[in-house]
Design an enzyme around this catalytic site. Structure first.
Site, PDB file in Angstrom:
ATOM      1  N   GLN A  49     -47.424  19.353 -20.530  1.00 19.98           N
ATOM      2  CA  GLN A  49     -48.072  19.643 -21.804  1.00 19.98           C
ATOM      3  C   GLN A  49     -49.207  18.680 -22.143  1.00 19.98           C
ATOM      4  O   GLN A  49     -50.042  18.986 -22.972  1.00 19.98           O
ATOM      5  CB  GLN A  49     -47.027  19.659 -22.921  1.00 19.98           C
ATOM      6  CG  GLN A  49     -46.042  20.806 -22.745  1.00 19.98           C
ATOM      7  CD  GLN A  49     -44.981  20.839 -23.826  1.00 19.98           C
ATOM      8  OE1 GLN A  49     -43.937  20.217 -23.694  1.00 19.98           O
ATOM      9  NE2 GLN A  49     -45.226  21.558 -24.896  1.00 19.98           N
ATOM     10  N   ARG A 106     -40.689   9.056 -25.652  1.00 21.63           N
ATOM     11  CA  ARG A 106     -40.031   9.964 -24.698  1.00 21.63           C
ATOM     12  C   ARG A 106     -41.098  10.803 -23.983  1.00 21.63           C
ATOM     13  O   ARG A 106     -41.912  11.452 -24.636  1.00 21.63           O
ATOM     14  CB  ARG A 106     -39.049  10.875 -25.432  1.00 21.63           C
ATOM     15  CG  ARG A 106     -38.461  11.951 -24.536  1.00 21.63           C
ATOM     16  CD  ARG A 106     -37.408  12.795 -25.254  1.00 21.63           C
ATOM     17  NE  ARG A 106     -36.929  13.869 -24.407  1.00 21.63           N
ATOM     18  CZ  ARG A 106     -37.207  15.153 -24.599  1.00 21.63           C
ATOM     19  NH1 ARG A 106     -37.939  15.547 -25.616  1.00 21.63           N
ATOM     20  NH2 ARG A 106     -36.740  16.061 -23.770  1.00 21.63           N
ATOM     21  N   HIS A 151     -38.673  18.522 -17.180  1.00 25.00           N
ATOM     22  CA  HIS A 151     -39.007  19.240 -18.417  1.00 25.00           C
ATOM     23  C   HIS A 151     -39.877  20.466 -18.069  1.00 25.00           C
ATOM     24  O   HIS A 151     -41.104  20.405 -18.136  1.00 25.00           O
ATOM     25  CB  HIS A 151     -39.759  18.286 -19.354  1.00 25.00           C
ATOM     26  CG  HIS A 151     -39.909  18.763 -20.770  1.00 25.00           C
ATOM     27  ND1 HIS A 151     -39.526  18.015 -21.871  1.00 25.00           N
ATOM     28  CD2 HIS A 151     -40.423  19.902 -21.281  1.00 25.00           C
ATOM     29  CE1 HIS A 151     -39.798  18.677 -22.976  1.00 25.00           C
ATOM     30  NE2 HIS A 151     -40.352  19.823 -22.657  1.00 25.00           N
ATOM     31  N   ASN A 196     -34.439  18.931 -19.627  1.00 30.56           N
ATOM     32  CA  ASN A 196     -34.747  19.316 -20.997  1.00 30.56           C
ATOM     33  C   ASN A 196     -34.290  20.743 -21.292  1.00 30.56           C
ATOM     34  O   ASN A 196     -34.675  21.678 -20.600  1.00 30.56           O
ATOM     35  CB  ASN A 196     -36.256  19.222 -21.238  1.00 30.56           C
ATOM     36  CG  ASN A 196     -36.631  19.533 -22.677  1.00 30.56           C
ATOM     37  OD1 ASN A 196     -36.270  18.782 -23.585  1.00 30.56           O
ATOM     38  ND2 ASN A 196     -37.319  20.642 -22.901  1.00 30.56           N
ATOM     39  N   GLU A 197     -33.505  20.899 -22.292  1.00 32.63           N
ATOM     40  CA  GLU A 197     -32.987  22.154 -22.837  1.00 32.63           C
ATOM     41  C   GLU A 197     -32.878  23.351 -21.863  1.00 32.63           C
ATOM     42  O   GLU A 197     -33.523  24.389 -22.079  1.00 32.63           O
ATOM     43  CB  GLU A 197     -33.706  22.586 -24.117  1.00 32.63           C
ATOM     44  CG  GLU A 197     -35.169  22.469 -24.205  1.00 32.63           C
ATOM     45  CD  GLU A 197     -35.748  22.891 -25.581  1.00 32.63           C
ATOM     46  OE1 GLU A 197     -36.624  23.751 -25.561  1.00 32.63           O
ATOM     47  OE2 GLU A 197     -35.323  22.381 -26.637  1.00 32.63           O
ATOM     48  N   ASN A 337     -32.646  18.673 -29.410  1.00 31.98           N
ATOM     49  CA  ASN A 337     -33.953  19.124 -29.870  1.00 31.98           C
ATOM     50  C   ASN A 337     -33.685  20.053 -31.034  1.00 31.98           C
ATOM     51  O   ASN A 337     -33.173  21.166 -30.839  1.00 31.98           O
ATOM     52  CB  ASN A 337     -34.706  19.872 -28.770  1.00 31.98           C
ATOM     53  CG  ASN A 337     -35.148  18.940 -27.644  1.00 31.98           C
ATOM     54  OD1 ASN A 337     -35.018  17.721 -27.758  1.00 31.98           O
ATOM     55  ND2 ASN A 337     -35.679  19.518 -26.577  1.00 31.98           N
ATOM     56  N   TYR A 339     -35.128  21.997 -34.471  1.00 32.42           N
ATOM     57  CA  TYR A 339     -36.322  22.406 -35.215  1.00 32.42           C
ATOM     58  C   TYR A 339     -35.998  23.206 -36.468  1.00 32.42           C
ATOM     59  O   TYR A 339     -36.576  23.001 -37.513  1.00 32.42           O
ATOM     60  CB  TYR A 339     -37.225  23.261 -34.310  1.00 32.42           C
ATOM     61  CG  TYR A 339     -37.943  22.437 -33.261  1.00 32.42           C
ATOM     62  CD1 TYR A 339     -39.208  21.939 -33.489  1.00 32.42           C
ATOM     63  CD2 TYR A 339     -37.326  22.131 -32.045  1.00 32.42           C
ATOM     64  CE1 TYR A 339     -39.871  21.168 -32.538  1.00 32.42           C
ATOM     65  CE2 TYR A 339     -37.979  21.363 -31.091  1.00 32.42           C
ATOM     66  CZ  TYR A 339     -39.243  20.889 -31.348  1.00 32.42           C
ATOM     67  OH  TYR A 339     -39.884  20.118 -30.409  1.00 32.42           O
ATOM     68  N   GLU A 422     -36.089  15.622 -30.041  1.00 39.88           N
ATOM     69  CA  GLU A 422     -37.262  16.330 -30.566  1.00 39.88           C
ATOM     70  C   GLU A 422     -36.963  16.851 -31.958  1.00 39.88           C
ATOM     71  O   GLU A 422     -35.880  17.397 -32.201  1.00 39.88           O
ATOM     72  CB  GLU A 422     -37.626  17.550 -29.699  1.00 39.88           C
ATOM     73  CG  GLU A 422     -38.242  17.224 -28.379  1.00 39.88           C
ATOM     74  CD  GLU A 422     -38.600  18.471 -27.573  1.00 39.88           C
ATOM     75  OE1 GLU A 422     -38.925  19.516 -28.171  1.00 39.88           O
ATOM     76  OE2 GLU A 422     -38.537  18.376 -26.332  1.00 39.88           O
ATOM     77  N   TRP A 470     -41.561  15.398 -32.213  1.00 39.39           N
ATOM     78  CA  TRP A 470     -42.358  16.261 -31.342  1.00 39.39           C
ATOM     79  C   TRP A 470     -43.526  16.710 -32.183  1.00 39.39           C
ATOM     80  O   TRP A 470     -43.326  17.433 -33.148  1.00 39.39           O
ATOM     81  CB  TRP A 470     -41.565  17.486 -30.861  1.00 39.39           C
ATOM     82  CG  TRP A 470     -42.413  18.231 -29.872  1.00 39.39           C
ATOM     83  CD1 TRP A 470     -43.348  19.206 -30.143  1.00 39.39           C
ATOM     84  CD2 TRP A 470     -42.455  18.013 -28.457  1.00 39.39           C
ATOM     85  NE1 TRP A 470     -43.950  19.599 -28.980  1.00 39.39           N
ATOM     86  CE2 TRP A 470     -43.440  18.894 -27.935  1.00 39.39           C
ATOM     87  CE3 TRP A 470     -41.776  17.160 -27.586  1.00 39.39           C
ATOM     88  CZ2 TRP A 470     -43.750  18.935 -26.580  1.00 39.39           C
ATOM     89  CZ3 TRP A 470     -42.087  17.216 -26.247  1.00 39.39           C
ATOM     90  CH2 TRP A 470     -43.073  18.106 -25.749  1.00 39.39           C
ATOM     91  N   GLU A 477     -48.808  24.176 -25.860  1.00 37.72           N
ATOM     92  CA  GLU A 477     -47.531  24.685 -26.359  1.00 37.72           C
ATOM     93  C   GLU A 477     -47.151  25.971 -25.602  1.00 37.72           C
ATOM     94  O   GLU A 477     -47.117  27.062 -26.163  1.00 37.72           O
ATOM     95  CB  GLU A 477     -47.602  24.869 -27.879  1.00 37.72           C
ATOM     96  CG  GLU A 477     -46.354  25.417 -28.561  1.00 37.72           C
ATOM     97  CD  GLU A 477     -45.055  24.682 -28.216  1.00 37.72           C
ATOM     98  OE1 GLU A 477     -45.083  23.461 -27.993  1.00 37.72           O
ATOM     99  OE2 GLU A 477     -44.016  25.355 -28.158  1.00 37.72           O
ATOM    100  N   TRP A 478     -46.922  25.832 -24.321  1.00 34.57           N
ATOM    101  CA  TRP A 478     -46.423  26.895 -23.451  1.00 34.57           C
ATOM    102  C   TRP A 478     -47.101  28.240 -23.701  1.00 34.57           C
ATOM    103  O   TRP A 478     -48.323  28.300 -23.657  1.00 34.57           O
ATOM    104  CB  TRP A 478     -44.889  26.960 -23.573  1.00 34.57           C
ATOM    105  CG  TRP A 478     -44.258  25.594 -23.391  1.00 34.57           C
ATOM    106  CD1 TRP A 478     -43.542  24.884 -24.315  1.00 34.57           C
ATOM    107  CD2 TRP A 478     -44.292  24.744 -22.200  1.00 34.57           C
ATOM    108  NE1 TRP A 478     -43.128  23.667 -23.783  1.00 34.57           N
ATOM    109  CE2 TRP A 478     -43.573  23.560 -22.494  1.00 34.57           C
ATOM    110  CE3 TRP A 478     -44.851  24.882 -20.930  1.00 34.57           C
ATOM    111  CZ2 TRP A 478     -43.404  22.523 -21.579  1.00 34.57           C
ATOM    112  CZ3 TRP A 478     -44.679  23.846 -20.003  1.00 34.57           C
ATOM    113  CH2 TRP A 478     -43.958  22.698 -20.338  1.00 34.57           C
TER     114      TRP A 478
HETATM  115  C1  NOJ Z   1     -39.003  22.172 -27.164  1.00 31.76           C
HETATM  116  C2  NOJ Z   1     -39.631  21.825 -25.847  1.00 31.76           C
HETATM  117  O1  NOJ Z   1     -38.870  20.827 -25.231  1.00 31.76           O
HETATM  118  C3  NOJ Z   1     -41.077  21.412 -25.930  1.00 31.76           C
HETATM  119  O2  NOJ Z   1     -41.618  21.433 -24.645  1.00 31.76           O
HETATM  120  C4  NOJ Z   1     -41.818  22.319 -26.881  1.00 31.76           C
HETATM  121  O3  NOJ Z   1     -43.187  22.072 -26.892  1.00 31.76           O
HETATM  122  C5  NOJ Z   1     -41.217  22.152 -28.257  1.00 31.76           C
HETATM  123  N1  NOJ Z   1     -39.830  22.553 -28.226  1.00 31.76           N
HETATM  124  C6  NOJ Z   1     -41.914  22.965 -29.323  1.00 31.76           C
HETATM  125  O4  NOJ Z   1     -41.796  24.311 -29.067  1.00 31.76           O
END
Ligand code: NOJ
Length: 525
Positions: A49, A106, A151, A196-197, A337, A339, A422, A470, A477-478
């Site tokens: 990223q 991190r 990740h 990661n997740e 993580n 949100y 996060e 984060w 952002e993917w």
């Molecule tokens: C979780 C992910 O680990 C991260 O790569 C992503 O950018 C954030 N969430 C926000 O969507």
């Protein structure tokens, strides 16, 4: 005269409080001193990223390089070829972090950078050198490195040769990668997160087909290959075993000498029922089980939750007796993580109208019929919104969710140490412009209220040891490319210059205990 100066003094104090509220919102106050001594306060990023430099110094192409270069994969055709150019600007970035006052950072290691061909090739010295430079500079500035080994990004070769996370061969590749990291960085890194997740990644990649390798099957989507019911389960299964094998090696060969901790990072949303009906309440508990305990139960208790075994039957892979022993207690800490909080509707006893179709009120695509629940948008059946919507559809600001999820983890996993790896606010282009960095008042309010909620869980006995925002800066952002932003720092798309947003000022003030941001005070007095 004395009375007069006391009056002026009082006035200044009131003005200070007032300005503080205007600028930072009226939420519950939270102070650094509400957290234990030694608590890690940091920011979080991941390699793909932010790094860029995608074909430099011997790095091989990753799954994300291939995916982003495929037409139509990413919003606005974006990719991580340059991203934030952190690969060339890490010194500046570490300096900025030091000025922010964080004591931890991190980040993740690009697999393709240090092992371009995985187990079948050599370690790439340029990759090792890069991460050593990052780590050394962090340590020089008193910032503790918190390293995620994997990740989302891995050498594309794994996909082509054996199907990456769908194959047990990926476990061996991961163990080799992790051991390479322990060997090369372990004398300086005391916090390792293995993966990661996987509980979210596997659904995005193998159920909804939104992430590479774009696998899914109807009714979840029309991908050229995949099985949305079984593949996410298999990918997580392999991730759990890969994690546990890497942890075993760390514990046997590195941990005593290097003195670090190792754990897993889970995607950990909170789930609330959409009505007060018993069936919806049970569905919300089931959502926690199927989305969070799915990953964490095996790592602590040695097997999948009973409910999953019951509902998923043969679709759920099984652990052998030896594997159960291997995975049980295979995590020193739990990385969360967190949100948002999502609403859950029961589908076992009531008819979920939007199950399996593209109804926009069914967010996050968690429509796995067999689990009998559905995640819905932020409005409950009585018309109330669960919280304010963030700049990304489907995410809501629900500070209480932080305390609730920490409490759930604390109780289910015997109060293992927790790091919030996060937590962040998603804004979109309409909320942030180039010249209005102060506009991210939303982000300030978000972090204040989520931290206050986290502080409550700590007061109630949760062993939380760190909190990472984060993200350090806006980044790739993917699926959304650069259109969704989480950063404390804005990154100019042309010059790549970093500029602090209001939230960066706020975080610095919070961390350094200066009661206020001077610039803001003078302008409001
Ligand atoms: C979780 C992910 O680990 C991260 O790569 C992503 O950018 C954030 N969430 C926000 O969507």
């Amino acid at each position: 005269m004395k009375n007069y100066s006391s009056f002026i003094f009082l006035l200044l104090i009131l003005q200070h409080i007032y300005a503080n509220k205007i600028i930072y919102g009226l939420e519950e106050e939270v102070k650094r001193s509400d957290f234990p001594i030694g608590f890690l306060f940091g920011t979080s990023t991941s390699a793909y990223q932010i790094e860029g430099a995608y074909i430099e110094d011997g790095r091989s192409l990753s799954n994300w390089d291939i995916f982003t270069h495929t037409n139509g994969s990413i919003r606005n055709g974006a990719n991580g070829d340059i991203a934030d150019d952190h690969y060339h600007r890490y010194l500046e970035d570490v300096d900025i972090m030091a000025s922010l006052g964080v004591n931890a950072y991190r980040f993740s290691i690009s697999w393709s950078r240090i092992l371009p061909r995985g187990k079948s090739g050599q370690v790439n010295p340029a990759g090792i050198k890069f991460y050593n430079n990052v780590i050394d500079n962090l340590l020089l500035k008193g910032i503790t490195p918190f390293v995620t080994i994997h990740h989302n990004d891995y050498p594309q070769e794994f996909e082509d040769r054996f199907g990456a996370w769908l194959s047990p061969l990926m476990q061996e590749e991961f163990v080799h990668f992790a051991a390479t990291c322990f060997k090369n960085f372990g004398n300086k890194v005391k916090y390792w997160a293995t993966i990661n997740e996987p509980n979210l990644y596997s659904e995005l990649a193998y159920m909804n087909g939104l992430f590479p390798p774009v696998h899914c099957s109807p009714p979840f989507g029309n991908c050229s290959s995949g099985n949305s019911d079984t593949e996410p389960l298999l990918a997580v299964h392999n991730s759990i075993l890969a994690h546990a094998k890497a942890v075993k090696i760390y514990r046997e060969h590195f941990q005593v000498e290097q003195g670090g901790m190792i754990g897993m990072v889970a995607s950990a949303y909170m789930y609330k029922p959409i009505t007060n009906d018993e069936v919806d309440k049970k569905a919300a508990i089931r959502a926690l089980t199927f989305r969070v305990a799915w990953l964490l139960d095996p790592l602590v208790h040695g097997d999948y939750p009973i409910e999953m075994q019951h509902y998923l039957g043969k679709d759920l892979p099984r652990f052998s007796f030896e594997e159960k022993l291997l995975i049980k207690n295979s995590t020193d800490f739990i990385g969360l993580n967190h949100y948002s909080t999502l609403l859950v509707q029961d589908c076992l006893y009531s008819n979920c109208a939007c199950m399996h179709d593209n109804n926009p009120t069914c967010t996050h695509g968690e429509n796995r019929a067999i689990s009998g629940f559905l995640l819905t948008a932020g409005q409950n059946k009585y018309g109330a919104f669960i919280g304010e919507e963030m700049g990304m559809a489907g995410l809501y600001v629900v500070p209480q969710g932080m305390e609730d999820i920490v409490d759930y983890i604390k109780k289910r996993y015997n109060n293992l140490p927790i790091f919030v790896t996060e937590n962040g606010y998603a804004s979109n282009e309409n909320q942030e412009g180039e010249n209005d960095l102060d506009k991210d008042i939303y982000r300030v309010k978000f972090h204040k209220s989520y931290l206050a909620s986290l502080a409550r869980s700590i007061r109630n006995g949760a062993d939380v040891r760190g909190y990472f925002i984060w993200s350090f800066m806006d980044n790739f952002e993917w699926k959304f490319g650069y259109t969704i932003k989480y950063g404390l720092y804005q990154v100019d798309p042309l010059t790549l210059g970093r500029s602090p947003k209001l939230s960066a000022h706020w975080y610095r003030d919070f961390l350094t205990n200066t009661s206020f941001n001077n610039i803001q005070i003078t302008s409001s007095i």
